[in-house]
Design a protein around this motif. Structure first.
Motif, PDB file in Angstrom:
ATOM      1  N   ASP A 235       0.913  -1.218   0.123  1.00 30.12           N
ATOM      2  CA  ASP A 235      -0.018  -0.053   0.141  1.00 30.12           C
ATOM      3  C   ASP A 235       0.994   1.129   0.007  1.00 30.12           C
ATOM      4  O   ASP A 235       0.733   2.306  -0.727  1.00 30.12           O
ATOM      5  N   SER A 236       1.820   1.006   0.686  1.00 26.24           N
ATOM      6  CA  SER A 236       2.931   2.259   0.738  1.00 26.24           C
ATOM      7  C   SER A 236       3.442   2.697  -0.321  1.00 26.24           C
ATOM      8  O   SER A 236       3.681   4.024  -0.981  1.00 26.24           O
ATOM      9  N   LEU A 237       3.900   1.513  -1.322  1.00 30.84           N
ATOM     10  CA  LEU A 237       4.602   1.650  -2.536  1.00 30.84           C
ATOM     11  C   LEU A 237       3.518   2.266  -3.565  1.00 30.84           C
ATOM     12  O   LEU A 237       3.740   3.152  -4.403  1.00 30.84           O
ATOM     13  N   TYR A 263      20.450  -0.063   6.884  1.00 30.44           N
ATOM     14  CA  TYR A 263      19.554   0.784   7.628  1.00 30.44           C
ATOM     15  C   TYR A 263      18.401   1.235   6.930  1.00 30.44           C
ATOM     16  O   TYR A 263      17.553   2.050   7.517  1.00 30.44           O
ATOM     17  N   TYR A 264      17.998   0.719   5.634  1.00 28.53           N
ATOM     18  CA  TYR A 264      16.940   1.069   4.813  1.00 28.53           C
ATOM     19  C   TYR A 264      15.741   0.401   5.687  1.00 28.53           C
ATOM     20  O   TYR A 264      15.682  -0.836   6.044  1.00 28.53           O
ATOM     21  N   THR A 265      14.579   1.499   5.721  1.00 25.59           N
ATOM     22  CA  THR A 265      13.563   0.820   6.493  1.00 25.59           C
ATOM     23  C   THR A 265      12.273   0.873   5.878  1.00 25.59           C
ATOM     24  O   THR A 265      11.310   0.487   6.067  1.00 25.59           O
ATOM     25  N   GLY A 266      12.194   1.642   4.481  1.00 21.53           N
ATOM     26  CA  GLY A 266      11.007   1.912   3.927  1.00 21.53           C
ATOM     27  C   GLY A 266      11.244   1.666   2.386  1.00 21.53           C
ATOM     28  O   GLY A 266      11.964   0.928   1.751  1.00 21.53           O
ATOM     29  N   MET A 267      10.740   2.834   1.698  1.00 24.03           N
ATOM     30  CA  MET A 267      10.931   2.865   0.273  1.00 24.03           C
ATOM     31  C   MET A 267      12.442   2.757   0.024  1.00 24.03           C
ATOM     32  O   MET A 267      13.219   3.534   0.437  1.00 24.03           O
ATOM     33  N   MET A 268      12.786   2.124  -1.228  1.00 24.18           N
ATOM     34  CA  MET A 268      13.892   2.290  -1.864  1.00 24.18           C
ATOM     35  C   MET A 268      13.677   2.364  -3.348  1.00 24.18           C
ATOM     36  O   MET A 268      12.820   2.226  -4.014  1.00 24.18           O
ATOM     37  N   PHE A 269      14.884   3.024  -3.864  1.00 20.65           N
ATOM     38  CA  PHE A 269      14.796   3.056  -5.358  1.00 20.65           C
ATOM     39  C   PHE A 269      16.309   3.149  -5.852  1.00 20.65           C
ATOM     40  O   PHE A 269      17.385   3.309  -5.064  1.00 20.65           O
ATOM     41  N   LYS A 270      16.444   2.635  -6.996  1.00 21.61           N
ATOM     42  CA  LYS A 270      17.671   2.503  -7.811  1.00 21.61           C
ATOM     43  C   LYS A 270      17.358   2.923  -9.356  1.00 21.61           C
ATOM     44  O   LYS A 270      16.187   2.883  -9.794  1.00 21.61           O
ATOM     45  N   VAL A 281      22.426   5.163  -9.190  1.00 16.23           N
ATOM     46  CA  VAL A 281      21.857   5.868  -8.131  1.00 16.23           C
ATOM     47  C   VAL A 281      21.420   4.742  -7.233  1.00 16.23           C
ATOM     48  O   VAL A 281      20.317   3.809  -7.696  1.00 16.23           O
ATOM     49  N   SER A 282      21.372   5.064  -5.773  1.00 16.52           N
ATOM     50  CA  SER A 282      20.546   4.138  -5.027  1.00 16.52           C
ATOM     51  C   SER A 282      20.128   5.175  -3.770  1.00 16.52           C
ATOM     52  O   SER A 282      20.935   5.947  -3.505  1.00 16.52           O
ATOM     53  N   GLY A 283      18.914   4.816  -3.537  1.00 16.91           N
ATOM     54  CA  GLY A 283      18.426   5.633  -2.381  1.00 16.91           C
ATOM     55  C   GLY A 283      17.273   5.055  -1.565  1.00 16.91           C
ATOM     56  O   GLY A 283      16.907   4.088  -1.939  1.00 16.91           O
ATOM     57  N   GLY A 284      16.732   5.679  -0.464  1.00 13.96           N
ATOM     58  CA  GLY A 284      15.773   5.171   0.317  1.00 13.96           C
ATOM     59  C   GLY A 284      15.313   5.777   1.511  1.00 13.96           C
ATOM     60  O   GLY A 284      16.263   6.832   1.759  1.00 13.96           O
ATOM     61  N   ARG A 285      14.555   5.282   2.551  1.00 15.66           N
ATOM     62  CA  ARG A 285      14.138   5.805   3.670  1.00 15.66           C
ATOM     63  C   ARG A 285      14.879   4.905   4.880  1.00 15.66           C
ATOM     64  O   ARG A 285      14.786   3.917   4.616  1.00 15.66           O
ATOM     65  N   TYR A 286      15.321   5.824   5.553  1.00 15.06           N
ATOM     66  CA  TYR A 286      16.268   5.268   6.908  1.00 15.06           C
ATOM     67  C   TYR A 286      15.875   5.718   8.225  1.00 15.06           C
ATOM     68  O   TYR A 286      16.649   6.172   8.753  1.00 15.06           O
TER      69      TYR A 286
END
Length: 327
Positions: A235-237, A263-270, A281-286
């Motif tokens: 649902d979050s996605l 340490y990522y805990t939620g949305m991630m993207f590459k 590129v790598s990113g996310g919520r932590y």
């Protein structure tokens, strides 16, 4: 005779390549400053505990004169967590940075162990606002660097974290399972579910196919699970991707995306391109990173862009003017 060879995984960057990479790093850094990100510079050496509770064999570790174990930084986000916890920096705040990071790769893989990164950390802002700004700024950084073809892929760290927790595997089984996921091994994942049956069997067996256009992937994924926590992650996605329609023409998901940082805990993207085999590129919520340093939990989203990979992506479009350069 003095040694003239370089340590494994280290490379000289000469002439045009050095200049091109400097220009990419400078242009991205200048862009982020103009967008209101506060420039931060952190030391190359830190106490090893900044990057984890245990010594990591893939990090470059050394002792100082007092016997303290230090690490060459493998990432900069962990250092930002330490800065937030140990200084009087007030949140919400947005950081930008660039610098060298070091991770050891197996010798026979021929990979570089030293990389130049640039990135951002958005700390203490409402979640949806932070996520949208992270994606928007990453997109603008790619365009500033001259990357023409790229694709954002999203996932949610909690999806696979939940499955790993519920299966209660040994360390070797966990490593094997993670590799099967990375390889998208259809046969291997089918055999795994037979050896480790669970409520996630259908989902696990379909992981190699759970990528593509966001709405289609979400529909298929929901048909395979009944676990409430996993459904909440989906649902979050959906909320995230629906909110990005003005930033990205289309959004894709890859639910087999394993967190590149613990340490990522939620949305991630590459972000991937057709000229670079790995994500540049790598990113996310932590959100929980700061608790490791004794600070309170804070909403946090960040990304890092690999300048070396960006150079490879735009290499063919660069005008070297007949001057010497190393490839």
């Amino acid at each position: 005779m003095k040694k003239t060879t370089l340590p494994v995984g280290m490379h000289d960057k000469l002439f045009k390549r050095a200049r091109a990479m400097y220009t990419i790093e400078r242009d991205i850094s200048d862009l982020l400053i103009t967008k209101g990100f506060n420039r931060i510079e952190t030391p190359t050496l830190e106490h090893f505990q900044v990057f984890g509770d245990e010594v990591d064999a893939n990090h470059y570790n050394l002792f100082d004169k007092k016997g303290e174990l230090l690490s060459l930084r493998p990432d900069i986000t962990s250092q930002v967590g330490r800065v937030i916890a140990s200084t009087r920096v007030q949140t919400p705040i947005k950081f930008s940075y660039s610098g060298k990071v070091f991770n050891y790769n197996e010798e026979n893989r021929g990979l570089s162990n030293e990389h130049t990164q640039a990135g951002v950390e958005i700390v203490g802002y409402p979640v949806q606002k932070a996520l949208q700004e992270a994606v928007q700024s990453a997109k603008e950084a790619l365009e500033t660097a001259g990357v023409k073809n790229y694709q954002f892929e999203f996932s949610h760290a909690r999806i696979l974290q939940l499955i790993f927790e519920q299966l209660d595997l040994t360390a070797s089984e966990t490593a094997r399972f993670a590799q099967l996921i990375r390889d998208k091994s259809i046969t291997g994942l089918n055999e795994f579910t037979k050896a480790h049956p669970s409520e996630f069997n259908g989902f696990i067996k379909n992981l190699p196919f759970l990528f593509g256009e966001s709405k289609e992937v979400l529909i298929k994924a929901r048909s395979l699970v009944t676990n409430e926590a996993l459904l909440q992650a989906l649902d979050s996605l959906e909320v995230l991707t629906a909110g990005l329609t003005e930033v990205l023409h289309e959004t894709t998901l890859d639910l087999a995306q394993i967190s590149s940082m613990p340490y990522y805990t939620g949305m991630m993207f590459k972000v991937f391109g057709n000229k670079v085999p790995d994500a540049f590129v790598s990113g996310g919520r932590y959100d929980k990173l700061f608790e490791r340093f004794g600070a309170k939990e804070l909403t946090a989203v960040g990304w890092a862009i690999d300048i070396d990979s960006i150079y490879q992506a735009i290499h063919d479009d660069l005008d070297f003017g007949g001057e010497r350069h190393d490839s």
